[in-house]
Design an enzyme around this catalytic site. Sequence first.
Site, PDB file in Angstrom:
ATOM      1  N   HIS A  24       0.846  -1.211   0.000  1.00  0.00           N
ATOM      2  CA  HIS A  24       0.000   0.000   0.000  1.00  0.00           C
ATOM      3  C   HIS A  24       0.881   1.260   0.000  1.00  0.00           C
ATOM      4  CE1 HIS A  24      -3.080  -2.637   2.302  1.00  0.00           C
ATOM      5  NE2 HIS A  24      -3.611  -2.391   1.124  1.00  0.00           N
ATOM      6  N   LYS A  48     -16.527  -6.629   5.416  1.00  0.00           N
ATOM      7  CA  LYS A  48     -15.557  -7.466   6.138  1.00  0.00           C
ATOM      8  C   LYS A  48     -15.508  -7.048   7.606  1.00  0.00           C
ATOM      9  CE  LYS A  48     -12.495  -7.250   2.130  1.00  0.00           C
ATOM     10  NZ  LYS A  48     -11.253  -6.636   1.698  1.00  0.00           N
ATOM     11  N   ARG A  97      -2.071  -6.084  -8.331  1.00  0.00           N
ATOM     12  CA  ARG A  97      -0.938  -6.989  -8.110  1.00  0.00           C
ATOM     13  C   ARG A  97      -0.805  -8.009  -9.229  1.00  0.00           C
ATOM     14  NH1 ARG A  97      -3.028  -8.371  -2.238  1.00  0.00           N
ATOM     15  NH2 ARG A  97      -4.839  -8.349  -3.583  1.00  0.00           N
ATOM     16  N   SER A 135      -2.859  -7.573   3.105  1.00  0.00           N
ATOM     17  CA  SER A 135      -3.095  -7.443   4.550  1.00  0.00           C
ATOM     18  C   SER A 135      -3.407  -8.823   5.146  1.00  0.00           C
ATOM     19  CB  SER A 135      -4.276  -6.508   4.807  1.00  0.00           C
ATOM     20  OG  SER A 135      -3.988  -5.229   4.327  1.00  0.00           O
TER      21      SER A 135
HETATM   22  O1  PNS Z   1      -8.713  -2.815   0.583  1.00  0.00           O
HETATM   23  P1  PNS Z   1      -9.977  -3.327  -0.050  1.00  0.00           P
HETATM   24  O2  PNS Z   1     -10.802  -4.097   0.967  1.00  0.00           O
HETATM   25  O3  PNS Z   1      -9.723  -4.101  -1.304  1.00  0.00           O
HETATM   26  O4  PNS Z   1     -10.845  -2.005  -0.468  1.00  0.00           O
HETATM   27  C1  PNS Z   1     -12.131  -2.135  -1.040  1.00  0.00           C
HETATM   28  C2  PNS Z   1     -12.863  -0.786  -1.070  1.00  0.00           C
HETATM   29  C3  PNS Z   1     -12.885  -0.153   0.295  1.00  0.00           C
HETATM   30  C4  PNS Z   1     -12.162   0.139  -2.033  1.00  0.00           C
HETATM   31  C5  PNS Z   1     -14.323  -1.062  -1.584  1.00  0.00           C
HETATM   32  O5  PNS Z   1     -14.888  -2.099  -0.843  1.00  0.00           O
HETATM   33  C6  PNS Z   1     -15.233   0.157  -1.490  1.00  0.00           C
HETATM   34  O6  PNS Z   1     -15.055   1.119  -2.192  1.00  0.00           O
HETATM   35  N1  PNS Z   1     -16.229   0.089  -0.579  1.00  0.00           N
HETATM   36  C7  PNS Z   1     -17.149   1.188  -0.332  1.00  0.00           C
HETATM   37  C8  PNS Z   1     -18.570   0.842  -0.787  1.00  0.00           C
HETATM   38  C9  PNS Z   1     -18.726   1.118  -2.257  1.00  0.00           C
HETATM   39  O7  PNS Z   1     -18.578   2.220  -2.755  1.00  0.00           O
HETATM   40  N2  PNS Z   1     -19.039   0.045  -3.024  1.00  0.00           N
HETATM   41  C10 PNS Z   1     -19.201   0.149  -4.458  1.00  0.00           C
HETATM   42  C11 PNS Z   1     -17.896  -0.142  -5.174  1.00  0.00           C
HETATM   43  S1  PNS Z   1     -17.500  -1.843  -4.992  1.00  0.00           S
END
Ligand code: PNS
Length: 169
Positions: A24, A48, A97, A135
């Site tokens: 990150h 999560k 990745r 993570s």
């Molecule tokens: O580190 P991660 O868990 O891969 O991040 C995922 C994240 C936080 C970017 C994604 O889950 C997110 O944007 N969640 C907020 C809800 C949302 O906007 N959902 C629609 C897009 S999937």
Amino acid sequence: MDRNDQKLRICVCPGSFDPITNGHVDIIDRASKLFDKVIVAVLNNGNKRPEFTIEERLEFLECVFKGRPEIEIDSFSGLLVDFVRKKNASIIVRGLRAVSDFEYELQMAHLNKTLEPSIETLFIMTKISYSYLSSSIVRELARNGGSIDGLVPDCIKDKVLERLSPKNR
Ligand code: PNS
């Protein structure tokens, strides 16, 4: 004026950061060379169940990016595009990745573009040396007594081990 015409180019690097890894950090550092300001946005109340609380994850990020005024740390709940709009940003930056990341990332980028056509998603390829890092890998190693040296920033390493190391459980 369209958000994309603004002089100050702001991007948002969203994620769970549970905990932040050196992968990150590499993406955020590289984004900071492309944009005037990078907002690192930690998802609160996602699907999560995180290992570290939102306060802990924010504290980790504050520690890692201390003395970097171009990097702002914040949290969000609800839709990412709503947060990006609220911050007057125009770009979402995500790290890629491997091909295995692509399907989920493509879906997320398309969904966000449909929700807010003026916001673009920009992908930065992860450094090869971090291509296996996540993570969840860090949590798994720490829970099983493995070394996380070089995988997370030094200033958070002990706190991660303190929580997850089998000696402390
Ligand atoms: O580190 P991660 O868990 O891969 O991040 C995922 C994240 C936080 C970017 C994604 O889950 C997110 O944007 N969640 C907020 C809800 C949302 O906007 N959902 C629609 C897009 S999937």
